[in-house]
Structures are given as C-alpha cells and as structure tokens.
Motif scaffolding. Structure first.
Motif, short mmCIF file in Angstrom:
data_model
loop_
_atom_site.label_atom_id
_atom_site.label_comp_id
_atom_site.label_asym_id
_atom_site.label_seq_id
_atom_site.Cartn_x
_atom_site.Cartn_y
_atom_site.Cartn_z
N ALA A 176 0.85 -1.30 -0.12
CA ALA A 176 0.15 -0.23 0.12
C ALA A 176 0.83 1.22 0.01
CB ALA A 176 -0.94 -0.03 1.07
N GLU A 177 2.06 1.03 0.58
CA GLU A 177 2.72 2.56 0.76
C GLU A 177 3.69 2.65 -0.56
OE1 GLU A 177 4.69 0.99 4.53
OE2 GLU A 177 4.18 2.88 5.49
N GLN A 178 3.87 1.39 -1.20
CA GLN A 178 4.54 1.61 -2.38
C GLN A 178 3.96 2.44 -3.44
OE1 GLN A 178 5.54 -2.21 -3.28
NE2 GLN A 178 7.45 -2.37 -1.62
N SER A 179 2.33 2.32 -3.32
CA SER A 179 1.65 3.04 -4.30
C SER A 179 1.17 4.43 -3.70
CB SER A 179 0.31 2.15 -4.60
OG SER A 179 -0.40 1.96 -3.42
N THR A 180 1.70 4.69 -2.70
CA THR A 180 1.40 6.03 -2.11
C THR A 180 2.32 7.09 -2.86
OG1 THR A 180 1.05 5.16 0.10
CG2 THR A 180 1.30 7.43 0.01
N ASP B 89 4.15 13.06 -2.62
CA ASP B 89 3.58 14.24 -1.60
C ASP B 89 2.92 13.38 -0.48
OD1 ASP B 89 1.47 13.14 -3.16
OD2 ASP B 89 0.35 15.19 -3.30
N GLN B 90 2.02 12.53 -0.66
CA GLN B 90 1.28 11.75 0.50
C GLN B 90 2.36 11.23 1.44
OE1 GLN B 90 -2.58 10.15 -0.22
NE2 GLN B 90 -1.88 8.31 0.95
N GLN B 91 3.35 10.63 0.92
CA GLN B 91 4.35 10.08 1.86
C GLN B 91 5.05 11.05 2.74
OE1 GLN B 91 7.32 7.64 -0.32
NE2 GLN B 91 5.47 6.80 -1.61
N LYS B 92 5.28 12.31 2.02
CA LYS B 92 5.98 13.26 2.80
C LYS B 92 4.93 14.04 3.87
CE LYS B 92 8.22 17.87 2.33
NZ LYS B 92 7.72 18.31 3.40
N VAL C 229 -10.78 2.22 3.41
CA VAL C 229 -10.66 2.60 4.95
C VAL C 229 -11.87 1.52 5.49
CG1 VAL C 229 -11.53 4.28 6.42
CG2 VAL C 229 -10.02 4.96 4.55
N VAL C 230 -11.43 1.19 6.76
CA VAL C 230 -12.30 0.42 7.71
C VAL C 230 -12.59 1.11 8.75
CG1 VAL C 230 -12.42 -1.57 9.04
CG2 VAL C 230 -11.31 -1.90 7.00
N SER D 71 -2.14 6.40 5.67
CA SER D 71 -2.10 6.35 4.22
C SER D 71 -3.51 6.40 3.57
CB SER D 71 -1.12 5.50 3.86
OG SER D 71 -0.85 5.58 2.40
N ARG D 72 -4.29 5.43 3.99
CA ARG D 72 -5.49 5.19 3.49
C ARG D 72 -6.25 6.21 3.80
NH1 ARG D 72 -4.37 -0.83 4.59
NH2 ARG D 72 -4.79 -0.44 6.73
N ILE D 73 -6.26 6.96 5.06
CA ILE D 73 -7.35 8.13 5.36
C ILE D 73 -6.81 9.24 4.52
CG2 ILE D 73 -7.81 9.53 7.20
CD1 ILE D 73 -7.37 7.11 9.20
N LEU D 74 -5.60 9.38 4.31
CA LEU D 74 -5.32 10.84 3.64
C LEU D 74 -5.60 10.52 2.23
CD1 LEU D 74 -1.56 11.51 5.03
CD2 LEU D 74 -3.73 12.42 5.59
N GLU D 75 -5.71 9.26 1.67
CA GLU D 75 -5.95 9.07 0.40
C GLU D 75 -7.45 9.26 -0.09
OE1 GLU D 75 -5.70 8.11 -3.75
OE2 GLU D 75 -4.20 8.45 -2.20
#
Length: 581
Positions: free
Chosen positions: A212-216, A219-222, A477-478, A544-548
């Motif tokens: 999941a993080e690899q597809s983030t 800018d979101q990773q930052k 998101v759960v 990451s899921r919430i920000l997405e």
C-alpha cells in the motif's frame, strides 16, 4: 671402619647438613613473605572487590575498545547493519537469510510481523513481508555496555520507550540513525539498586514500505513523514462531541488530540443556521495539516439527523419494494446534496445488511429487504448517488447485522454462522459493493464464534484482515461502529477495544460519545505504539488510507454560508412524486 672411609664421609655429611640449613632458611623467608601479603600492615592498601552494581574498572585499552565497539554499532546501524551480521535491514530478503543460515530454530508471528530466531548466532530476524526489517542481536559482548556508555557515545536518544510484561520491565533508547532506520538499545529499566543497567540486546529496525505504501504518491508520503505520532494517531479517531457549540472539550479534541473526524448526532443539530455555524466553528478550530472528516447518520427513513424540516425519504424497506435502481441512485444523490448543504463530507450510509431475521430489533426497515440481489443492487446505486455529490458513503454493517436478534447498542449479538454460510448470504452485498468502488466499510460489533471465538468482528483480525481485506480484496478505509455501544463498552475498556481493533486491521475508531472515552482511546493507542504492541508502520498504513480518502473526495476546511432547505425540499418532493405513481 678404616681411616680412609671416615675421611670421605665427613665432608659429605657436612655438605648435606649445610644444604639442609640453607633450605630451611629459604622456606622460612618465603613463608614470612606470604604471611606479610596475607596480613597487610596499616600502611598497606586494601584490595577492593568490585560491587555487582558497579562496572569493573577497565584498563585504558579495554575502555577504548568498548568505546570503539559502540561507535561501530552506531555506524553500522546507519547502513541498516549489525556488527558481524551479513544482512542489511530494509534490503535483504528472507530467501537470502535462509540460503546463508538455513532454517531458523524458532518462528514467531506477532502483530509486528514474523520473527525467526537463530539461537547459536544470538540473532533474531524480523520480516515485513519477505523483506528483513528488524535485526536483533543478543551478542554477549553487548552486555559489557551500560546505559551511560551508550549516551556517552551517541548522546541523548531521540525517543525513550518502555516495554513491560509478566517477565520483563525494559527501557528502550531509540536513536533515529536515518529517516527510515532506528537503532534501539533495550535494557532493564533503571532502578535505585541499578541506575546504570547493562544492555540486554539491540535492534536495527528499518521501516519497509508495504504494497500500500509503495503505491502512495510521494507528496502523501511526505505528509505522513511530517506528521508527529500524536497527529497520526489523531487521524485514527472519529469522535463525537457534546452540545451545540464548540466547547472546551471539543477544542481539546481538535487542537490537543488532533482527531481526524467528528460525528454529529441529532442533539448536536438544532436548526439549519446553528448546524452550519457549528460545522464552520469546528473547521476553524482545526489547526491541523489535514482537513477533518465531518460525518452524520443520514440514511433516510427512521434514521435521520439533519434539522430544518427536510422532507424525509421512504424507509429502505419501502425503497426495496419499489426495486428501481435509478430511484435508489437519485435518493443517494439527494442524501449527498443534503449533507453538502450543511458542510458535511461523510455519510454513514447506506445499510447493506440483509434483513433475514424478522426478530431483528436494530436493522428491520433500514434494510432493503431479505433478498441479497436486491440489497446489493439498490445499496450500490445509493452509495454511487452519494458519491456523485462528492460526499463519502459508508457501507455498513460488515460482515452483516441482518440475522441478529439483539441490538448491539445494548448487548453483544452472537451469530453462529460459518464463513461459508456468510458467503452464501450476508457477504454478497459487501463483496459486490467493494467491487463497485466502495471506499469506506463500517464493521459491526457481532461475535461470530465459528470465525473468532475471542473477539467481536470490530476487534477481530480473522474478520477484518482475514475476510474483508484478504478474501474480499478490500484496500479502502475500515471504520468501526461506535465503540461506546453496549456490545463493546460492557465487555472491554474503550482503550483496549481501540488497540485490539487497530491490531485487527481497522483504520478509524469511532468513539461516538464521551470526551474521556476519546482521550482514553487515543492515549491507549499511543501507549501501544510506545510499548511496541503496535508498530508505527502499522499506524502509517491506516494514515495513508485515510489521507488517500480525503484527497480523493477533496476534503477541505472551506466554510458554508447557509443551507438552502427550501431548494433541497423541492428536489426531494419532485423525486418522490415521480416514483409514487
């Protein structure tokens, strides 16, 4: 005896006697010397044995070697390495380890990942997926190092964590040697008797990006990297508030605890102008880098929260009887418009439960019916209508609340169904909705003993991770149902429930009532991270899921001027008139 023999023996006897006297004198002197050493005089310096709580005095060379060894440990850690170990944390793969070292002596699966122990090497290797992410060394040489030695070489740690269980009470000195790698020194917690404890072991831990993080996006990773642990944990909390204005507790939730979302109930919302003003106030108080989710239960039928005399929709049961996809889509569209008028951005709807139990006290006419195909079709169209207004829909109550005979607001329902039975009925609408693009799934509080005898679904890894994420391939998101409902609060502390739910795979903990409940959930999650029960990487996955989600729906803190109830009602009336004939 002849004179000749006497002349020979006399010198021999004298020589032997002289030698004997010399030996006696020598032994006497040696004995006195030993006695002097064993009984020192007052001017002699006593020999002091080192105390077990005091490190032995090391010679100059040994002291330098210890200092060099500690510096090497810091230097190696910056490269993801441990002295003497051929693998690199964050890079080496499990197959590489097993090719060089063979099968481990022991394997342990934890919430943090899989750990494999090589006893004869004093090493434990931890994995994230197939990548080495944690190298723990129990080398006996490390036990020559004390806490003060570490601080002398590395300075004060970046973080101090603690871990305690039935057998251990430890302090963890954490040095962030690179942005992704930590060198952790694990020691017994200092005491009055031992203020300067010896090292137990070290850990070189590297944050490994999961799929999941690899597809983030970068800018979101930052954004995630820029968030503090408190801010990250705040994103995992969807809290209820008391009253009709922003009071001190609400301000505290927003500014101190940095919650990621607020749920509003009917008693928060008096009339349209007050509701708009309240939401605008909440947005103003949000000083975070990330905008808030603002949610409400607006299902239509008997579950409506919005004020102002809005025309109500038929119950889902009645909509199910009409069984028209276009009508359901337009109902969803109007629900989305209602929320948008007031400034909300998330609707806890639609209900995808199949009403298979006529004695169900909580679902009933909130369901589209007892037919899986009808529930699936109309539920999907409703959530697509809500989505069309840029409002986030929430499908609920996974894995299905339709066959319960107990209201989970009051008690914990028990459903004795197997996974196969769920697949044949309850899971059908959820699977189809997920395949149709559902972004948020709410998990119910139901005990399913055949799937998990220990935890209800909202706290069950078997159900959230095993079924929802893995079998249904859900990556969104759960969110839990309200953790202050009787099904949970009567059996668990709110803090323990929150921790178990995140460990199980939940992203957002819904704490609908009670400021103290929200604070307890937050503090318990933070404590679980500090103790290592939940990794920060696991928190990052949810963030990451919430920000997405927030990015996809363009969530922002823009204020709303007013709610045009008359215009919305005209549209609702026109829609209902069209399908009433």
């Amino acid at each position: 005896m002849s004179k000749r023999k006497k002349s020979i023996l006399k010198p021999l006897i004298l020589s032997t006697l002289s030698l004997f006297i010399i030996l006696v004198v020598v032994f006497y002197v040696m004995d006195k010397d030993r006695e002097g050493k064993q009984n020192p005089t007052e001017n002699s310096q006593p020999v002091v044995e080192p105390s077990p709580n005091t490190p032995p005095e090391l010679g100059e060379n040994n002291n330098q070697k210890l200092h060099d060894y500690i510096n090497d440990l810091f230097s190696f850690a910056k490269e993801g390495k441990v002295v003497g170990i051929p693998f690199v944390s964050g890079k080496a793969k499990k197959q590489e380890v097993q090719n060089k070292w063979g099968e481990p002596d022991q394997t342990t699966d934890t919430e943090s990942g899989r750990y494999e122990e090589y006893k004869n090497r004093n090493i434990v290797i931890g994995y994230t997926g197939e990548i080495v992410s944690d190298i723990r060394s129990y080398d006996p040489e490390l036990q020559k190092i004390r806490q003060n030695d570490i601080k002398k070489a590395g300075g004060e740690p970046d973080q101090i964590r603690y871990y305690k269980d039935e057998t251990q009470d430890q302090i963890i000195l954490v040095y962030q040697v690179t942005p992704l790698t930590e060198l952790k020194w694990i020691l017994p917690k200092p005491t009055d008797q031992e203020p300067n404890p010896k090292v137990d072991h070290i850990s070189v831990f590297t944050q490994v990006k999961n799929q999941a993080e690899q597809s983030t996006p970068p800018d979101q990773q930052k954004t995630i990297a820029d968030l503090s642990l408190d801010e990250k944990i705040g994103q995992l909390i969807f809290a209820g508030i008391a009253g009709t204005t922003v009071d001190s507790n609400t301000k505290s939730l927003l500014t101190k605890y940095k919650v990621g979302g607020i749920i509003f109930y009917k008693d928060n919302l008096i009339n349209p102008s007050q509701t708009v003003q309240l939401l605008n106030q909440v947005k103003s108080e949000n000083g975070q880098k990330v905008p808030l989710l603002l949610g409400v239960d607006q299902e239509g039928g008997r579950v409506t929260r919005l004020p102002g005399g809005l025309i109500n929709f038929p119950t889902n049961k009645e909509i199910g009887a009409i069984n028209n996809s276009q009508f359901s889509y337009q109902v969803g569209t109007m629900l989305g418009k209602e929320l948008k008028e007031f400034g909300f951005n998330l609707d806890f709807a639609p209900v995808l439960d199949i009403n298979s139990n006529p004695n169900n006290p909580v679902i009933g006419d909130r369901s589209y019916g007892n037919n899986a195909e009808i529930v699936s079709k109309l539920g999907i169209q409703t959530f697509k209508g809500i989505q069309s207004q840029h409002i986030i829909p929430t499908i609920k109550h996974f894995p299905g609340h339709g066959d319960t005979s107990v209201d989970s607001h009051l008690e914990l329902p028990i459903v004795n169904k197997s996974l196969q039975q769920l697949k044949e009925l309850e899971l059908i609408p959820f699977e189809k909705a997920i395949n149709s693009g559902a972004d948020v799934v709410m998990v119910a509080h139901i005990l399913l003993p055949k799937l998990d005898a220990d935890f209800p679904s909202s706290m069950s890894k078997n159900i959230i991770t095993g079924i929802l994420r893995q079998q249904l391939d859900y990556s969104g998101v759960v969110i839990t149902d309200d953790m202050t409902m009787g099904a949970i609060i009567d059996h668990y502390s709110i803090g323990r429930a929150a921790v178990e739910s995140v460990k199980a795979g939940s992203d957002i903990i819904l704490v609908g009532h009670g400021y103290n409940n929200a604070v307890e959930a937050i503090s318990s999650l933070k404590s679980a991270v500090q103790k290592g029960e939940i990794t920060e990487q696991r928190i990052n996955e949810s963030v990451s899921r919430i920000l997405e989600l927030k990015k996809k729906y363009e969530i922002n803190n823009e204020k709303v001027n007013n709610a045009n109830i008359e215009e919305v009602n005209q549209s609702i009336k026109k829609l209902l008139d069209e399908y009433s004939n």
